[in-house]
Design an enzyme around this catalytic site. Structure first.
Site, PDB file in Angstrom:
ATOM      1  NE  ARG A   1      -3.257   0.385   3.079  1.00  0.00           N
ATOM      2  CZ  ARG A   1      -3.452   0.152   4.376  1.00  0.00           C
ATOM      3  NH1 ARG A   1      -2.828   0.864   5.281  1.00  0.00           N
ATOM      4  NH2 ARG A   1      -4.263  -0.788   4.763  1.00  0.00           N
ATOM      5  CE1 TYR A   2       0.428   4.282   4.181  1.00  0.00           C
ATOM      6  CE2 TYR A   2       0.780   2.102   5.118  1.00  0.00           C
ATOM      7  CZ  TYR A   2       0.086   3.306   5.106  1.00  0.00           C
ATOM      8  OH  TYR A   2      -0.925   3.515   5.992  1.00  0.00           O
TER       9      TYR A   2
ATOM     10  NE  ARG B   1       5.460   2.069   6.674  1.00  0.00           N
ATOM     11  CZ  ARG B   1       5.156   3.204   6.093  1.00  0.00           C
ATOM     12  NH1 ARG B   1       5.867   3.652   5.085  1.00  0.00           N
ATOM     13  NH2 ARG B   1       4.110   3.911   6.479  1.00  0.00           N
TER      14      ARG B   1
ATOM     15  CB  CYS C   1      -3.731 -16.887  15.024  1.00  0.00           C
ATOM     16  SG  CYS C   1      -3.588 -15.611  13.779  1.00  0.00           S
TER      17      CYS C   1
ATOM     18  CB  CYS D   1      -8.341 -11.697  18.006  1.00  0.00           C
ATOM     19  SG  CYS D   1      -6.639 -12.021  18.491  1.00  0.00           S
TER      20      CYS D   1
ATOM     21  CB  CYS E   1      -9.064 -11.143  13.394  1.00  0.00           C
ATOM     22  SG  CYS E   1      -7.690 -11.134  12.220  1.00  0.00           S
TER      23      CYS E   1
ATOM     24  NE  ARG F   1      -4.346  -8.814   6.889  1.00  0.00           N
ATOM     25  CZ  ARG F   1      -3.301  -8.444   7.623  1.00  0.00           C
ATOM     26  NH1 ARG F   1      -2.638  -9.317   8.341  1.00  0.00           N
ATOM     27  NH2 ARG F   1      -2.912  -7.199   7.617  1.00  0.00           N
TER      28      ARG F   1
ATOM     29  CG  ASP G   1      -9.356  -2.011  10.279  1.00  0.00           C
ATOM     30  OD1 ASP G   1      -9.137  -0.793  10.360  1.00  0.00           O
ATOM     31  OD2 ASP G   1      -8.449  -2.875  10.272  1.00  0.00           O
TER      32      ASP G   1
ATOM     33  CG  ASP H   1      -5.504   0.851   7.955  1.00  0.00           C
ATOM     34  OD1 ASP H   1      -5.362   1.547   6.937  1.00  0.00           O
ATOM     35  OD2 ASP H   1      -4.779  -0.128   8.239  1.00  0.00           O
TER      36      ASP H   1
ATOM     37  CE  LYS I   1      -1.777   0.532  10.031  1.00  0.00           C
ATOM     38  NZ  LYS I   1      -1.213  -0.098   8.804  1.00  0.00           N
TER      39      LYS I   1
HETATM   40  C1  LIG Z   1      -0.215  -0.790   8.699  1.00  0.00           C
HETATM   41  C2  LIG Z   1       0.416  -1.113   7.442  1.00  0.00           C
HETATM   42  C3  LIG Z   1       1.763  -0.812   7.212  1.00  0.00           C
HETATM   43  C4  LIG Z   1       2.642  -0.176   8.270  1.00  0.00           C
HETATM   44  O1  LIG Z   1       2.283   1.137   8.512  1.00  0.00           O
HETATM   45  P1  LIG Z   1       3.093   1.993   9.606  1.00  0.00           P
HETATM   46  O2  LIG Z   1       2.303   3.251   9.728  1.00  0.00           O
HETATM   47  O3  LIG Z   1       4.466   2.187   9.085  1.00  0.00           O
HETATM   48  O4  LIG Z   1       3.103   1.199  10.875  1.00  0.00           O
HETATM   49  C5  LIG Z   1       2.290  -1.105   5.987  1.00  0.00           C
HETATM   50  N1  LIG Z   1       1.552  -1.673   5.018  1.00  0.00           N
HETATM   51  C6  LIG Z   1       0.255  -1.964   5.202  1.00  0.00           C
HETATM   52  C7  LIG Z   1      -0.495  -2.581   4.087  1.00  0.00           C
HETATM   53  C8  LIG Z   1      -0.353  -1.708   6.430  1.00  0.00           C
HETATM   54  O5  LIG Z   1      -1.634  -2.019   6.611  1.00  0.00           O
HETATM   55  S1  SF4 Z   2      -5.709 -10.126  15.398  1.00  0.00           S
HETATM   56 FE1  SF4 Z   2      -6.049 -11.699  13.780  1.00  0.00          FE
HETATM   57  S2  SF4 Z   2      -4.017 -12.082  12.922  1.00  0.00           S
HETATM   58 FE2  SF4 Z   2      -3.695 -11.043  14.910  1.00  0.00          FE
HETATM   59  S3  SF4 Z   2      -3.446 -12.721  16.395  1.00  0.00           S
HETATM   60 FE3  SF4 Z   2      -5.602 -12.151  16.411  1.00  0.00          FE
HETATM   61  S4  SF4 Z   2      -6.577 -13.561  14.938  1.00  0.00           S
HETATM   62 FE4  SF4 Z   2      -4.367 -13.610  14.537  1.00  0.00          FE
END
Ligand SMILES: *Cc1c(COP(=O)(O)O)cnc(C)c1O
Ligand code: SF4
Length: 346
Positions: free
Chosen positions: A91-92, A95, A104, A108, A111, A113, A272, A309, A316
């Protein structure tokens, strides 16, 4: 097999046992389990048994996860569209998020995802990881790689070492982050061997996920302390959860205790807009009011950034109380105690 692997294997996954243990309806758990995975470590069961309602709510499945709401999405951050290769989110420009594990230790219920973690379409092969690493090698603007999942520490040390070695061989990758909830859900995973392994790949940040002071039991504290002693910086992200930690005094206690353990509170996340999680979501006003109460009483080093986010994959952003009242020649800034203070410019 390592001790932690045994413990991982013996986690509670059976709806019948879960229903018996917590006085729930087995049929309900079967329904939820058909959609989202069930797994709770013995460690978390013990924390719950010690009177931990804030822990129980994070891990015990609920029928409310099946509520539908048109404002929610299975993939609110548009991660799938931002994946140039499977299991890598870019996305960025600088990174990438490399998802190296599909499961996991404990799931959670909130979560982000949830759509895929622990499910069939998140089986990540070593070949997938290699393709992700090739993508990173070909994109020289990427200077930081965040290993995520799932929980990367469900992998063996040998596999993790292999991935870290391969990352180290890519010259433009300067920093690595590992996101793991192991210190909270399976502190036994943080072995001396793992600490040695991680400490030999500097600069590497360990990003963990504590949500409530009750998670800071002696075993979790020991796990984090051993990482810190090995020279691995530990930072924390917290998810703001309705009825669990949406209270300034609870978060003050959590962030202060983390600070005392040399764990830097990094982000406080607004939940989210993920399907099946609405019962955990707070309004933005709640987080802003909490941040307003933390700034001042809490050491600045212990105050995280409250972030949202943005839906659709826009990234974010920090959401802060309004400290800037007006700008211009006679700017007015609002102090933490509410006083408006003049700030003359040029
Ligand atoms: C959160 C996230 C990051 C890291 O973001 P930081 O602000 O540097 O912590 C990088 N890529 C994705 C896709 C993310 O969701
Ligand atoms: S938030 Fe989602 S990815 Fe993170 S530990 Fe919990 S279940 Fe696993």
């Amino acid at each position: 097999m390592d001790d932690w692997q045994q413990l991982h294997r013996h986690s509670l996954t059976d709806p019948h046992q879960l229903a018996e243990q917590f006085g729930l309806k087995e049929a309900d758990l079967v329904l939820v389990g058909a959609r989202y995975p069930l797994r709770i470590t013995t460690h978390i069961l013990q924390l719950i048994a010690n009177g931990g309602d804030p822990i129980a709510q994070q891990f015990i499945p609920s029928l409310r996860e099946l509520t539908t709401d048109s404002a929610l999405h299975s993939d609110p951050l548009n991660e799938e569209a931002l994946s140039p290769v499977p299991h890598l989110v870019h996305r960025y420009p600088q990174r990438v998020l490399l998802l190296v594990a599909g499961s996991c230790f404990s799931y959670c219920r909130f979560c982000t995802r949830k759509r895929k973690v622990g499910c069939q379409d998140m089986v990540i092969t070593f070949g997938d990881v290699i393709k992700g690493l090739e993508y990173i090698a070909q994109n020289s603007q990427v200077n930081e790689v965040i290993l995520s999942g799932g929980d990367p520490l469900t992998m063996s040390d040998a596999l993790l070492r292999d991935i870290l070695e391969r990352l180290r061989r890519i010259p433009h990758v300067e920093v690595v982050r590992i996101g793991s909830r192991a210190p909270v859900v399976l502190p036994e995973r943080i072995t001396p061997a793992l600490c040695d392994l991680l400490s030999s790949y500097q600069p590497l940040y360990f990003l963990t996920h504590f949500n409530h002071p009750a998670e800071l039991c002696p075993a979790s504290i020991e796990a984090c302390t051993s990482l810190v002693r090995a020279g691995v910086p530990v930072v924390n992200q917290t998810v703001l959860l309705r009825g669990i930690n949406d209270d300034a005094s609870i978060l003050h206690e959590l962030f202060h205790k983390l600070h005392c353990l040399c764990i830097r509170p990094y982000y406080l996340h607004q939940m989210d807009l993920t399907c099946g999680t609405s019962h955990f979501r707070t309004r933005l006003e709640t987080g802003i009011a909490i941040m307003d109460k933390l700034r001042g009483p809490l050491s600045g080093l212990a105050v995280p950034t409250f972030i949202v986010d943005l839906p659709g994959g826009h990234g974010k952003i920090p959401v802060t109380p309004a400290y800037v009242h007006s700008l211009g020649k006679q700017a007015k800034l609002r102090a933490a105690d509410g006083t408006l203070v003049d700030y003359p410019q040029d």
